[in-house]
Design a protein around this motif. Structure first.
Motif, PDB file in Angstrom:
ATOM      1  N   THR A 112       0.829  -1.311   0.128  1.00 18.78           N
ATOM      2  CA  THR A 112       0.035  -0.036  -0.047  1.00 18.78           C
ATOM      3  C   THR A 112       0.876   1.253   0.123  1.00 18.78           C
ATOM      4  O   THR A 112       1.993   1.572   0.858  1.00 18.78           O
ATOM      5  CB  THR A 112      -0.882  -0.071   1.246  1.00 18.78           C
ATOM      6  N   ALA A 114       0.566   5.140   0.455  1.00 16.67           N
ATOM      7  CA  ALA A 114      -0.448   6.288   1.293  1.00 16.67           C
ATOM      8  C   ALA A 114       0.229   7.619   1.402  1.00 16.67           C
ATOM      9  O   ALA A 114       1.513   7.803   1.393  1.00 16.67           O
ATOM     10  CB  ALA A 114      -0.677   5.755   2.558  1.00 16.67           C
ATOM     11  N   TRP A 117      -1.683  13.786   5.805  1.00 21.75           N
ATOM     12  CA  TRP A 117      -1.584  15.062   5.780  1.00 21.75           C
ATOM     13  C   TRP A 117      -2.134  15.467   7.247  1.00 21.75           C
ATOM     14  O   TRP A 117      -3.338  15.192   7.666  1.00 21.75           O
ATOM     15  CB  TRP A 117      -2.410  15.574   4.707  1.00 21.75           C
ATOM     16  N   LEU A 131      -5.613  13.474   7.841  1.00 26.61           N
ATOM     17  CA  LEU A 131      -6.230  12.891   6.762  1.00 26.61           C
ATOM     18  C   LEU A 131      -5.327  11.922   6.135  1.00 26.61           C
ATOM     19  O   LEU A 131      -4.086  12.141   6.075  1.00 26.61           O
ATOM     20  CB  LEU A 131      -6.577  13.726   5.666  1.00 26.61           C
ATOM     21  N   ALA A 133      -4.835   9.257   2.884  1.00 21.32           N
ATOM     22  CA  ALA A 133      -5.344   8.438   1.531  1.00 21.32           C
ATOM     23  C   ALA A 133      -4.308   7.512   1.306  1.00 21.32           C
ATOM     24  O   ALA A 133      -2.987   7.875   1.120  1.00 21.32           O
ATOM     25  CB  ALA A 133      -5.410   9.778   0.475  1.00 21.32           C
ATOM     26  N   SER A 134      -4.889   6.466   0.575  1.00 16.15           N
ATOM     27  CA  SER A 134      -4.094   5.203   0.423  1.00 16.15           C
ATOM     28  C   SER A 134      -4.682   4.446  -0.759  1.00 16.15           C
ATOM     29  O   SER A 134      -5.641   4.508  -1.198  1.00 16.15           O
ATOM     30  CB  SER A 134      -4.124   4.526   1.764  1.00 16.15           C
ATOM     31  N   ALA A 135      -3.633   3.642  -1.419  1.00 16.68           N
ATOM     32  CA  ALA A 135      -3.968   2.910  -2.505  1.00 16.68           C
ATOM     33  C   ALA A 135      -3.399   1.354  -2.223  1.00 16.68           C
ATOM     34  O   ALA A 135      -2.114   1.707  -2.292  1.00 16.68           O
ATOM     35  CB  ALA A 135      -3.660   3.586  -3.676  1.00 16.68           C
ATOM     36  N   PRO A 151      -8.485   1.895  -3.618  1.00 19.32           N
ATOM     37  CA  PRO A 151      -8.271   3.161  -2.681  1.00 19.32           C
ATOM     38  C   PRO A 151      -9.000   3.095  -1.346  1.00 19.32           C
ATOM     39  O   PRO A 151     -10.090   2.547  -1.208  1.00 19.32           O
ATOM     40  CB  PRO A 151      -8.784   4.176  -3.736  1.00 19.32           C
ATOM     41  N   LEU A 153     -10.039   6.096   2.154  1.00 19.03           N
ATOM     42  CA  LEU A 153      -9.698   7.507   2.697  1.00 19.03           C
ATOM     43  C   LEU A 153     -10.053   7.590   4.031  1.00 19.03           C
ATOM     44  O   LEU A 153     -11.182   7.097   4.480  1.00 19.03           O
ATOM     45  CB  LEU A 153     -10.576   8.532   1.885  1.00 19.03           C
ATOM     46  N   ARG A 154      -9.168   7.936   5.132  1.00 14.46           N
ATOM     47  CA  ARG A 154      -9.423   7.964   6.525  1.00 14.46           C
ATOM     48  C   ARG A 154      -9.350   9.337   7.025  1.00 14.46           C
ATOM     49  O   ARG A 154      -8.409  10.065   6.540  1.00 14.46           O
ATOM     50  CB  ARG A 154      -8.789   7.217   7.303  1.00 14.46           C
ATOM     51  N   GLY A 172     -14.136   6.330   7.755  1.00 20.51           N
ATOM     52  CA  GLY A 172     -13.234   6.255   6.687  1.00 20.51           C
ATOM     53  C   GLY A 172     -14.197   5.507   5.556  1.00 20.51           C
ATOM     54  O   GLY A 172     -15.169   4.737   5.881  1.00 20.51           O
ATOM     55  N   GLY A 174     -13.664   3.221   1.816  1.00 18.93           N
ATOM     56  CA  GLY A 174     -12.895   2.450   0.625  1.00 18.93           C
ATOM     57  C   GLY A 174     -13.638   2.010  -0.519  1.00 18.93           C
ATOM     58  O   GLY A 174     -14.761   1.651  -0.354  1.00 18.93           O
TER      59      GLY A 174
END
Length: 264
Positions: A112, A114, A117, A131, A133-135, A151, A153-154, A172, A174
């Motif tokens: 993964t 990510a 931020w 924040l 964001a991952s894939a 993907p 997002l948390r 989150g 996904g």
């Protein structure tokens, strides 16, 4: 070279550099061992490795599954409020027993990438907010490989409470792929964790984690109750452990992890 091999090399370097020191105000903040991530980032130009050993056991009817993995996260600060992450489940071994037959799979988990931020600093009555964001990529061994790019997002919020306590919340969303590429579906995720400091070095953790919230046709909802602790060996080194108990039949009935986080 596999991501797990890269992380192992980084771990060796970090262990060499992460010598114990006198505790100061600036101490490591790790995402381990709980499901809820940290809202902060490591800081510009800093590396942080969070690695562990994890055991999961699931029993259902006449079957039993046991998985041993070596999850790891390598975090690098590209700015004061932004970091890049490389995550992997590492080396994995799965033992299955069903209807009197046994089988074993061994290999590597997916990787993964990510971006973390840190949005808002904590203030009076206001949480620290981050924040993530991952894939996740289908890069692992065949037995453990997912379907395509997934993907997620948390959003992480952390409140400082009286008496050395802290509250963390992480909602989150996904996107996951169906088996055999039949399509995609959205799922939710949620975690809430309460931490209590016992002195300057020891922290206790209680958590409810829901890493997958979906309809039954998409695997249903997974949920666990977790209890653990983290101990600061120095400003830059944390040792941790956690026990998890599955709250429904879709979740491993028992899990245990022990890990080490090192900042440089």
């Amino acid at each position: 070279m596999r991501p797990s091999a890269i992380l192992a090399a980084a771990a060796g370097l970090a262990l060499t550099l992460g010598a114990a020191g006198v505790r100061a105000q600036d101490v490591i903040e790790s995402g381990r061992p709980d499901f809820v991530e940290s809202s902060t980032v490591v800081g510009k130009g800093r590396f942080q490795l969070e690695a562990g050993l994890q055991y999961e056991r699931e029993r259902g009817g006449a079957g039993r599954e046991r998985i041993l993995s070596t999850p790891a996260v390598l975090r690098f600060g590209v700015a004061d409020t932004v970091e890049l992450r490389v995550e992997t489940e590492g080396r994995m071994n799965r033992h299955l027993r069903a209807d009197g037959e046994r089988s074993t799979d061994a290999g590597y988990g997916d990787t993964t990438l990510a971006l973390g931020w840190h949005l808002v600093d904590a203030a009076a009555g206001r949480p620290s907010v981050g924040l993530l964001a991952s894939a996740e990529f289908d890069s692992g061994s065949r037995a453990f490989r997912g379907q395509g790019v997934r993907p997620a997002l948390r959003v992480i919020g952390e409140w400082t409470l009286p008496n050395g306590m802290a509250l963390g919340v992480m909602p989150g969303i996904g996107i996951e792929r169906e088996d055999a590429g039949a399509g995609r579906y959205r799922y939710g995720l949620f975690g809430i964790v309460l931490a209590k400091s016992f002195g300057e070095r020891l922290r206790g953790i209680v958590e409810v984690a829901l890493p997958h919230i979906a309809r039954g046709k998409h695997g249903g909802t997974e949920a666990s109750f977790d209890i653990g602790a983290a101990y600061l060996l120095s400003n830059d080194v944390q040792l941790d452990a956690m026990l998890s108990r599955g709250l429904n039949s879709r979740t491993p009935d028992f899990a245990f992890t022990i890990g080490l986080s090192i900042r440089h």
